[in-house]
Design an enzyme around this catalytic site. Structure first.
Site, short mmCIF file in Angstrom:
data_model
loop_
_atom_site.label_atom_id
_atom_site.label_comp_id
_atom_site.label_asym_id
_atom_site.label_seq_id
_atom_site.Cartn_x
_atom_site.Cartn_y
_atom_site.Cartn_z
N MET A 22 75.53 -39.57 46.06
CA MET A 22 76.95 -39.26 46.00
C MET A 22 77.21 -37.93 46.68
SD MET A 22 79.54 -40.86 44.54
CE MET A 22 78.80 -41.62 43.12
N CYS A 23 78.15 -37.91 47.59
CA CYS A 23 78.45 -36.73 48.38
C CYS A 23 79.63 -35.97 47.79
CB CYS A 23 78.76 -37.15 49.82
SG CYS A 23 77.55 -38.29 50.53
N ARG A 24 80.06 -34.95 48.47
CA ARG A 24 81.28 -34.22 48.15
C ARG A 24 82.02 -33.97 49.47
NH1 ARG A 24 82.21 -34.49 42.82
NH2 ARG A 24 81.62 -36.54 43.63
N ASN A 67 82.91 -40.53 50.52
CA ASN A 67 82.11 -40.16 49.35
C ASN A 67 81.95 -41.42 48.50
OD1 ASN A 67 80.87 -38.95 47.12
ND2 ASN A 67 82.85 -38.43 46.21
#
Length: 313
Positions: A1-3, A118
């Protein structure tokens, strides 16, 4: 999971005032994010990217690296020099076993369009071939990486007429293309019998309009976190030394969208509801649209609240 975060304003901002200086900047979120669905993993160290536009109707510029954002000295140097009125920034945590490479770092661009994501497409490997077969030849050949995110961008591009040759699009064109992209991905997932949840927080811009989504393929769960803040100026207050969204008048001259608030001033930030599409028009009007499909639930989260309240009685 990115931001990720994005900034749009008629007044250019120094990138450092978004990326490095705020209390919970995107650099801080790269190693200390607080709102990831998977709380066991707080690191987003598999590369980063920033994209920005110098002028409307011109092609944006992108800088990516596979180094963690917190340790890249060139990012620090650039952030102290570059100003822009439209900024995309992304810190990456790999999903689906994809490689850590610059071709897999967000954002991507095609003509004037820029895209980042995301989340993840659950069961991507089971629909990847269908996604590729759906694409027009020139769009298929533009895909350089292996991620579900870039393939989703390609599907989005396929929904537009002449995405490479045009300098701008109406906000309704981009909105409809985004909705069509999500609908098409859901159709493929259904045909493949995929039951794994997908998190589709997408963001796209043509340098003037911004469209982004907070979306999950589940009727009860909340999507990956997404917030927005708007006002007359996002800046450092001299007395306190902290960043705030200043609201000097009723006009919205600045809009910031972020996976996590950049500051700890709760009143500055609004939660974007799950399964909602947000548009920032060229005139900086913010519009929210529910994504009404099989996963739309106007009472999302209320059952959980009721169960918690009953347990506390």
């Amino acid at each position: 999971m990115c931001r990720f975060l994005l900034y749009k304003s008629n007044s250019p901002i120094l990138l450092a005032d978004l990326l490095t200086r705020p209390a919970h900047s995107i650099i801080m979120q790269s190693f200390n994010c607080k709102l990831r669905i998977d709380r066991r993993q707080t690191m987003n160290g598999d590369g980063f990217g920033i994209g920005w536009y110098d002028e409307p109707r011109t092609k944006g510029c992108i800088f990516t690296s596979t180094l963690p954002a917190w340790s890249n000295i060139n990012l620090q140097r650039l952030a102290e020099k570059i100003k822009s009125g439209l900024v995309f920034a992304h810190v990456r945590a790999t999903t689906g076993g994809t490689a850590t490479s610059e071709s897999n770092c967000h954002p991507w661009q095609y003509g004037n369009l820029m895209w980042m994501h995301n989340g993840n497409i659950g069961g991507f490997d089971r629909i990847k071939r269908k996604m590729q077969n759906f694409l027009r030849e020139e769009i298929y050949l533009s895909v350089q990486g292996t991620t579900d995110s870039e393939h989703a961008f390609a599907v989005f591009l396929n929904m537009l007429q002449d995405p490479l040759g045009r300098q701008e699009f109406s906000y309704d064109e981009l909105r409809q293309a985004m909705l069509a992209t999500i609908e098409q991905i859901n159709q493929w997932l259904g045909e493949a019998g995929v039951t794994e949840t997908s998190l589709l927080n997408f963001a796209v811009t043509d340098g003037q309009t911004v469209v982004c989504t907070r979306y999950i393929t589940d009727r009860e769960m909340e999507g990956a976190s997404l917030f927005y803040s708007s006002g007359s100026e996002f800046r450092n207050e001299e007395v306190s030394g902290t960043y705030r969204m200043i609201k000097a008048n009723k006009r919205e001259d600045v809009v910031v969208v972020a996976s996590e608030p950049l500051t700890f001033e709760k009143s500055d930030w609004m939660v974007i509801p799950s399964n909602t599409l947000l548009v920032i028009t060229p005139r900086l009007n913010v519009r929210l649209y529910p994504i009404v499909d099989q996963y739309w639930n106007p009472h999302r989260g209320r059952q959980k609240q009721l169960r918690q309240a009953a347990a506390g009685c």
